[in-house]
Write a protein that holds these residues in place. Structure first.
Motif, mmCIF file in Angstrom:
data_model
loop_
_atom_site.group_PDB
_atom_site.id
_atom_site.type_symbol
_atom_site.label_atom_id
_atom_site.label_comp_id
_atom_site.label_asym_id
_atom_site.label_seq_id
_atom_site.Cartn_x
_atom_site.Cartn_y
_atom_site.Cartn_z
ATOM 1 N N LEU A 97 0.754 -0.938 -0.107
ATOM 2 C CA LEU A 97 -0.315 -0.175 0.338
ATOM 3 C C LEU A 97 0.522 1.139 0.094
ATOM 4 O O LEU A 97 1.617 1.113 0.642
ATOM 5 C CB LEU A 97 -1.193 0.114 1.192
ATOM 6 C CG LEU A 97 -1.642 -1.466 1.471
ATOM 7 C CD1 LEU A 97 -0.915 -2.638 2.589
ATOM 8 C CD2 LEU A 97 -3.484 -0.643 2.152
ATOM 9 N N PHE A 98 0.531 1.941 -0.976
ATOM 10 C CA PHE A 98 1.293 3.294 -1.044
ATOM 11 C C PHE A 98 0.047 4.594 -0.904
ATOM 12 O O PHE A 98 -0.308 4.750 -1.160
ATOM 13 C CB PHE A 98 1.631 3.560 -2.460
ATOM 14 C CG PHE A 98 2.481 2.518 -3.085
ATOM 15 C CD1 PHE A 98 4.088 2.489 -3.301
ATOM 16 C CD2 PHE A 98 2.015 1.109 -3.626
ATOM 17 C CE1 PHE A 98 4.686 1.873 -3.535
ATOM 18 C CE2 PHE A 98 3.175 0.727 -4.244
ATOM 19 C CZ PHE A 98 4.275 0.518 -3.783
ATOM 20 N N HIS A 99 0.774 4.839 0.267
ATOM 21 C CA HIS A 99 -0.120 6.225 1.237
ATOM 22 C C HIS A 99 -0.156 7.939 0.859
ATOM 23 O O HIS A 99 1.040 7.864 0.903
ATOM 24 C CB HIS A 99 -0.130 6.050 2.897
ATOM 25 C CG HIS A 99 -0.177 4.598 3.148
ATOM 26 N ND1 HIS A 99 -1.519 4.049 3.175
ATOM 27 C CD2 HIS A 99 0.394 3.419 3.348
ATOM 28 C CE1 HIS A 99 -1.463 2.883 3.705
ATOM 29 N NE2 HIS A 99 -0.237 2.802 4.244
ATOM 30 N N PHE A 100 -0.968 8.340 0.509
ATOM 31 C CA PHE A 100 -0.704 9.854 -0.460
ATOM 32 C C PHE A 100 -1.156 10.644 0.545
ATOM 33 O O PHE A 100 -1.998 10.262 1.177
ATOM 34 C CB PHE A 100 -0.770 9.601 -1.544
ATOM 35 C CG PHE A 100 -1.106 8.889 -2.733
ATOM 36 C CD1 PHE A 100 0.476 8.713 -2.809
ATOM 37 C CD2 PHE A 100 -2.189 8.149 -3.635
ATOM 38 C CE1 PHE A 100 0.540 7.849 -4.162
ATOM 39 C CE2 PHE A 100 -1.403 7.331 -4.561
ATOM 40 C CZ PHE A 100 0.098 7.272 -5.529
ATOM 41 N N THR A 101 -0.116 11.456 0.303
ATOM 42 C CA THR A 101 -0.102 12.673 1.347
ATOM 43 C C THR A 101 -2.055 13.437 1.065
ATOM 44 O O THR A 101 -2.017 14.386 2.192
ATOM 45 C CB THR A 101 0.171 14.116 1.209
ATOM 46 O OG1 THR A 101 0.129 14.182 -0.028
ATOM 47 C CG2 THR A 101 2.074 13.399 1.106
ATOM 48 N N ASP A 102 -2.489 13.120 0.218
ATOM 49 C CA ASP A 102 -4.046 13.417 -0.087
ATOM 50 C C ASP A 102 -4.865 12.354 0.892
ATOM 51 O O ASP A 102 -6.176 12.675 0.441
ATOM 52 C CB ASP A 102 -4.427 14.040 -1.443
ATOM 53 C CG ASP A 102 -4.185 12.587 -2.359
ATOM 54 O OD1 ASP A 102 -3.897 11.525 -1.985
ATOM 55 O OD2 ASP A 102 -4.878 12.723 -3.303
ATOM 56 N N GLY A 103 -4.580 11.365 1.502
ATOM 57 C CA GLY A 103 -5.318 10.948 1.376
ATOM 58 C C GLY A 103 -6.273 9.202 1.237
ATOM 59 O O GLY A 103 -7.335 8.999 1.441
ATOM 60 N N THR A 104 -5.322 9.587 -0.537
ATOM 61 C CA THR A 104 -5.206 8.059 -0.730
ATOM 62 C C THR A 104 -4.544 7.022 -0.180
ATOM 63 O O THR A 104 -3.533 6.787 0.013
ATOM 64 C CB THR A 104 -6.097 8.841 -2.225
ATOM 65 O OG1 THR A 104 -4.825 8.729 -2.775
ATOM 66 C CG2 THR A 104 -7.114 9.499 -2.616
ATOM 67 N N ASP A 105 -5.392 5.776 -0.931
ATOM 68 C CA ASP A 105 -3.371 4.913 -1.263
ATOM 69 C C ASP A 105 -3.819 4.600 -2.568
ATOM 70 O O ASP A 105 -4.959 3.647 -3.209
ATOM 71 C CB ASP A 105 -4.144 3.645 -0.314
ATOM 72 C CG ASP A 105 -4.022 4.104 1.093
ATOM 73 O OD1 ASP A 105 -3.398 4.961 1.462
ATOM 74 O OD2 ASP A 105 -4.348 3.197 1.602
#
Length: 293
Positions: A97-105
């Motif tokens: 899982l790549f967790h993005f800074t915009d609150g999505t994965d």
């Protein structure tokens, strides 16, 4: 296994979904997918703070171009990517899982667990395994008839296994090898050096057209393939040979046959794709005539 059209479709979908997003952190649930010294902790550390600048394809591999890194991913049999809200429940078989800074994965799922991820410094991936020995790109402008002919014409290998060899031409798997050979009217067991210039020209055109048409249709969903938005491909409805054993040939009406060649199921029409052509018969008759003093 996803072939060139399917991976190209995933690439285009991911360009829309994740290009420009910044990775806050990475969770690795199945470490063996990561091919990097110090995995998976080093893999996660190196990716933190990296922004996805673009997503490209090389053969059947995806290339995520980051700030100063390149992530090379192979989907193998059933790997797939999808973008989800960070709070969405994790589905079964979600391994990275790549967790993005915009609150999505960006989540990678793989039921068979055969997929791989390699991480390189920018500029190192194309000269290192697994990309360094890959062959011609069939949808690239450099894939000319001359380049294609130079790569295969003198080889004594049977043409279908040669088309499947990723060091010769990339992206072609079982589906599109069968389809291109059927379209070109070439028997899959013919050797490459037995093909005439006209046959090489037909095969070159058939490879390009078949792959391009499949990309336009979103690829072929034969088993579990879907793109990054969970959508199926539609090219399976246009297949003329692959998977059509005992169905009538679209040209002559005779049944499509299936055999095993180099360990792969192979579909062809024995009438429209003769193993021995008239030219070959004539050549054999000429060379077998006794000479006189």
């Amino acid at each position: 296994m996803p072939e060139l059209p399917e991976v190209e479709t995933v690439k285009r979908t991911l360009q829309m979904l994740v290009k420009g997003k910044t990775i806050a952190s990475v969770s690795v649930e199945l470490p063996r997918i990561i091919r990097l010294p110090g995995e998976p902790e080093e893999f996660a550390r190196l990716l933190e703070g990296q922004t996805i600048r673009d997503v490209e394809r090389r053969g059947k591999f995806l290339r995520f171009l980051l700030d100063d890194m390149v992530l090379v991913s192979h989907l193998r049999m059933e790997g797939r990517y999808g973008v989800y809200p960070a709070e969405a429940p994790r589905e079964l078989h979600t391994h990275v899982l790549f967790h993005f800074t915009d609150g999505t994965d960006l989540r990678y799922k793989d039921v068979r667990q055969f997929g791989t991820m390699h991480l390189f410094r920018t500029g190192e991936d194309l000269v290192s395994p697994p990309l360094h020995k890959l062959g011609l790109e069939p949808l690239d402008p450099a894939f000319t008839l001359a380049a294609f002919t130079a790569r295969i014409a003198s080889r004594s290998t049977k043409i279908k296994p040669l088309l499947l060899n990723q060091e010769v031409i990339v992206g072609i798997g079982n589906i599109y090898a069968d389809e291109a050979l059927y379209t070109a009217g070439i028997h899959p067991a013919r050797t490459a050096d037995s093909l005439s210039p006209a046959e090489l020209k037909r095969l070159h055109r058939a490879i390009v057209d078949t792959l391009a048409d499949s990309v336009l249709a979103g690829g072929s969903s034969i088993k579990s393939y879907v793109n990054g938005q969970g959508e199926m491909g539609m090219f399976q409805h246009q297949l003329k040979a692959y998977g059509r054993k005992n169905e009538p040939c679209g040209h002559c009406g005779r049944p499509i046959e299936k055999t095993v060649l180099a360990g792969r199921g192979t579909h062809f029409c024995p009438h429209c794709q003769p193993e021995v052509t008239r030219r070959m018969k004539k050549l054999r008759r000429t060379t077998s005539r006794p000479t006189t003093d």
